[in-house]
Design a protein around this motif. Structure first.
Motif, PDB file in Angstrom:
ATOM      1  N   GLN A  43      87.357  -3.122 -18.298  1.00 46.52           N
ATOM      2  CA  GLN A  43      86.689  -4.196 -19.025  1.00 46.52           C
ATOM      3  C   GLN A  43      85.168  -4.052 -19.075  1.00 46.52           C
ATOM      4  O   GLN A  43      84.541  -3.528 -18.149  1.00 46.52           O
ATOM      5  CB  GLN A  43      87.037  -5.545 -18.408  1.00 46.52           C
ATOM      6  CG  GLN A  43      86.419  -5.787 -17.046  1.00 46.52           C
ATOM      7  CD  GLN A  43      86.558  -7.239 -16.598  1.00 46.52           C
ATOM      8  OE1 GLN A  43      86.887  -8.138 -17.372  1.00 46.52           O
ATOM      9  NE2 GLN A  43      86.292  -7.494 -15.323  1.00 46.52           N
ATOM     10  N   ASN A  45      81.770  -6.661 -20.549  1.00 46.93           N
ATOM     11  CA  ASN A  45      81.439  -8.033 -20.947  1.00 46.93           C
ATOM     12  C   ASN A  45      82.352  -9.082 -20.300  1.00 46.93           C
ATOM     13  O   ASN A  45      82.596 -10.148 -20.893  1.00 46.93           O
ATOM     14  CB  ASN A  45      81.482  -8.166 -22.481  1.00 46.93           C
ATOM     15  CG  ASN A  45      80.216  -7.645 -23.137  1.00 46.93           C
ATOM     16  OD1 ASN A  45      79.113  -7.987 -22.731  1.00 46.93           O
ATOM     17  ND2 ASN A  45      80.382  -6.791 -24.131  1.00 46.93           N
ATOM     18  N   GLU A  46      82.883  -8.765 -19.115  1.00 47.04           N
ATOM     19  CA  GLU A  46      83.762  -9.688 -18.400  1.00 47.04           C
ATOM     20  C   GLU A  46      84.872 -10.202 -19.303  1.00 47.04           C
ATOM     21  O   GLU A  46      85.285 -11.364 -19.241  1.00 47.04           O
ATOM     22  CB  GLU A  46      82.959 -10.869 -17.846  1.00 47.04           C
ATOM     23  CG  GLU A  46      81.876 -10.461 -16.861  1.00 47.04           C
ATOM     24  CD  GLU A  46      81.091 -11.632 -16.319  1.00 47.04           C
ATOM     25  OE1 GLU A  46      81.232 -12.758 -16.871  1.00 47.04           O
ATOM     26  OE2 GLU A  46      80.342 -11.451 -15.342  1.00 47.04           O
ATOM     27  N   SER A  47      85.384  -9.306 -20.135  1.00 45.82           N
ATOM     28  CA  SER A  47      86.391  -9.684 -21.134  1.00 45.82           C
ATOM     29  C   SER A  47      87.785  -9.847 -20.556  1.00 45.82           C
ATOM     30  O   SER A  47      88.637 -10.502 -21.157  1.00 45.82           O
ATOM     31  CB  SER A  47      86.431  -8.629 -22.240  1.00 45.82           C
ATOM     32  OG  SER A  47      86.884  -7.380 -21.705  1.00 45.82           O
ATOM     33  N   GLY A  48      88.042  -9.222 -19.420  1.00 43.90           N
ATOM     34  CA  GLY A  48      89.385  -9.243 -18.863  1.00 43.90           C
ATOM     35  C   GLY A  48      90.311  -8.249 -19.538  1.00 43.90           C
ATOM     36  O   GLY A  48      91.500  -8.172 -19.215  1.00 43.90           O
ATOM     37  N   ASP A  94      77.600  -0.357 -18.079  1.00 41.60           N
ATOM     38  CA  ASP A  94      77.925  -1.512 -17.235  1.00 41.60           C
ATOM     39  C   ASP A  94      76.958  -2.641 -17.581  1.00 41.60           C
ATOM     40  O   ASP A  94      76.134  -2.516 -18.490  1.00 41.60           O
ATOM     41  CB  ASP A  94      77.869  -1.150 -15.746  1.00 41.60           C
ATOM     42  CG  ASP A  94      76.519  -0.601 -15.307  1.00 41.60           C
ATOM     43  OD1 ASP A  94      75.481  -1.069 -15.832  1.00 41.60           O
ATOM     44  OD2 ASP A  94      76.496   0.289 -14.447  1.00 41.60           O
ATOM     45  N   ALA A  95      77.076  -3.731 -16.855  1.00 41.40           N
ATOM     46  CA  ALA A  95      76.283  -4.931 -17.179  1.00 41.40           C
ATOM     47  C   ALA A  95      74.780  -4.689 -17.115  1.00 41.40           C
ATOM     48  O   ALA A  95      74.003  -5.384 -17.778  1.00 41.40           O
ATOM     49  CB  ALA A  95      76.671  -6.069 -16.235  1.00 41.40           C
ATOM     50  N   ARG A 175      83.635 -15.045 -26.223  1.00 39.61           N
ATOM     51  CA  ARG A 175      82.753 -15.668 -25.233  1.00 39.61           C
ATOM     52  C   ARG A 175      82.986 -17.176 -25.093  1.00 39.61           C
ATOM     53  O   ARG A 175      82.769 -17.748 -24.034  1.00 39.61           O
ATOM     54  CB  ARG A 175      81.291 -15.421 -25.605  1.00 39.61           C
ATOM     55  CG  ARG A 175      80.896 -13.964 -25.597  1.00 39.61           C
ATOM     56  CD  ARG A 175      80.969 -13.356 -24.228  1.00 39.61           C
ATOM     57  NE  ARG A 175      79.861 -13.767 -23.378  1.00 39.61           N
ATOM     58  CZ  ARG A 175      79.634 -13.292 -22.160  1.00 39.61           C
ATOM     59  NH1 ARG A 175      80.455 -12.407 -21.637  1.00 39.61           N
ATOM     60  NH2 ARG A 175      78.598 -13.691 -21.453  1.00 39.61           N
ATOM     61  N   THR A 203      84.647  -4.400 -25.575  1.00 39.98           N
ATOM     62  CA  THR A 203      85.473  -5.159 -24.641  1.00 39.98           C
ATOM     63  C   THR A 203      86.011  -4.309 -23.502  1.00 39.98           C
ATOM     64  O   THR A 203      86.338  -4.814 -22.431  1.00 39.98           O
ATOM     65  CB  THR A 203      86.655  -5.835 -25.371  1.00 39.98           C
ATOM     66  OG1 THR A 203      87.344  -6.688 -24.463  1.00 39.98           O
ATOM     67  CG2 THR A 203      87.636  -4.809 -25.917  1.00 39.98           C
ATOM     68  N   ASN A 204      86.120  -2.988 -23.731  1.00 38.58           N
ATOM     69  CA  ASN A 204      86.521  -2.076 -22.657  1.00 38.58           C
ATOM     70  C   ASN A 204      86.069  -0.660 -22.995  1.00 38.58           C
ATOM     71  O   ASN A 204      85.662  -0.369 -24.128  1.00 38.58           O
ATOM     72  CB  ASN A 204      88.034  -2.124 -22.390  1.00 38.58           C
ATOM     73  CG  ASN A 204      88.874  -1.714 -23.589  1.00 38.58           C
ATOM     74  OD1 ASN A 204      88.585  -0.738 -24.267  1.00 38.58           O
ATOM     75  ND2 ASN A 204      89.943  -2.470 -23.853  1.00 38.58           N
TER      76      ASN A 204
END
Length: 270
Positions: A43, A45-48, A94-95, A175, A203-204
């Motif tokens: 993942q 953007n903390e998209s899951g 990464d973030a 979001r 998203t990933n």
């Protein structure tokens, strides 16, 4: 007479090694003809979102399988092979790559790490970089947010030689958790103001980890060259075949030696 028999025994004794060399070489040759590589999608953007993909080459034809989940239900997901075929080292971001600090890693920020689009993984039509935002030809997630994709496409020799340097990236985030792409979630896309940022943000992402010939992505994708119905690994089958053949060859040598000993004994006694 002894020299002729000794020569025959020497030839027979060398037989297992020769067979072993021949049999071992065959799978290697097959692997070289159809290399395959597995990719784990992690993942952004903390998209899951997460998934598994496999790239398989046969000559200049590339087959891409993707199984992913945690996508935005009912929405298309732009997806691509990013990276370079000129030896440059790109990798998944990464973030910390969110340089403007707005809390969203957009595609422009991420491209610094994973590189430009090399191949657009569309469902039909062109697959060049120009089709990168052809959302009408990208796979659509089902109501559970899952995507299943498979396509075989022609590629250049550069892609064949640098396939390990390319990464799969899927795009599309939600979001504001309303199960659709809209500007309320993150504004307009920096790539195309006609599209919301949610539609183009990654998203990933997944990098080629190494050769994985015969492996199958999560979900049991039918590859036509994976394990059999009983789940037996091709490598195990090959190993068993080698062992059986060498064992048989060794038994043949032993039997021939015993037979020769019985024939030689009377001659020595005379």
């Amino acid at each position: 007479m002894m020299s002729k028999r000794t020569g025959r025994l020497a030839v027979l004794a060398a037989l297992p090694a020769a067979l072993l060399t021949t049999i071992v070489a065959s799978p290697a040759a097959l692997a070289a003809d159809s290399p395959a590589f597995q990719i784990d999608l992690e993942q952004l953007n903390e998209s899951g979102s997460r998934g598994t993909a496999m790239l398989s080459l046969r000559g200049k034809e590339l087959t891409v399988w993707i199984k992913s989940e945690g996508m935005v239900p009912g929405q298309p997901s732009a997806q691509h092979l990013h990276g370079s075929t000129e030896g440059h080292d790109f990798h998944c971001p990464d973030a910390s790559d969110d340089t403007n600090g707005d809390g969203i890693l957009n595609n422009t920020e991420a491209t610094h790490d994973y590189g430009d689009i090399n191949i657009s993984l569309t469902t039909s039509g062109d697959t060049d970089a120009g089709s990168g935002l052809a959302v009408d030809r990208m796979p659509v997630a089902d109501k559970e947010g899952k995507i299943s994709y498979k396509r075989t496409i022609p590629v250049s020799q550069d892609v064949v030689e640098h396939i390990k340097d390319l990464h799969i990236v899927q795009h599309g985030i939600d979001r504001n958790d309303n199960d659709k792409y809209d500007e309320e979630g993150a504004g307009k896309s920096e790539l195309d103001p006609k599209l919301p940022q949610e539609a183009t943000a990654p998203t990933n992402c997944g990098e080629v980890k190494g050769a994985a010939v015969g492996s199958i992505p999560v979900g049991g994708i039918e590859t036509g060259s994976g394990p059999g119905a009983a789940g037996v690994s091709p490598n195990l089958v090959t190993g068993a075949a080698i062992a059986a053949t060498v064992t048989a060859a060794g038994a043949l040598v032993l039997a021939r030696r015993r037979k020769t000993s019985r024939v030689v004994a009377p001659e020595g006694a005379a």
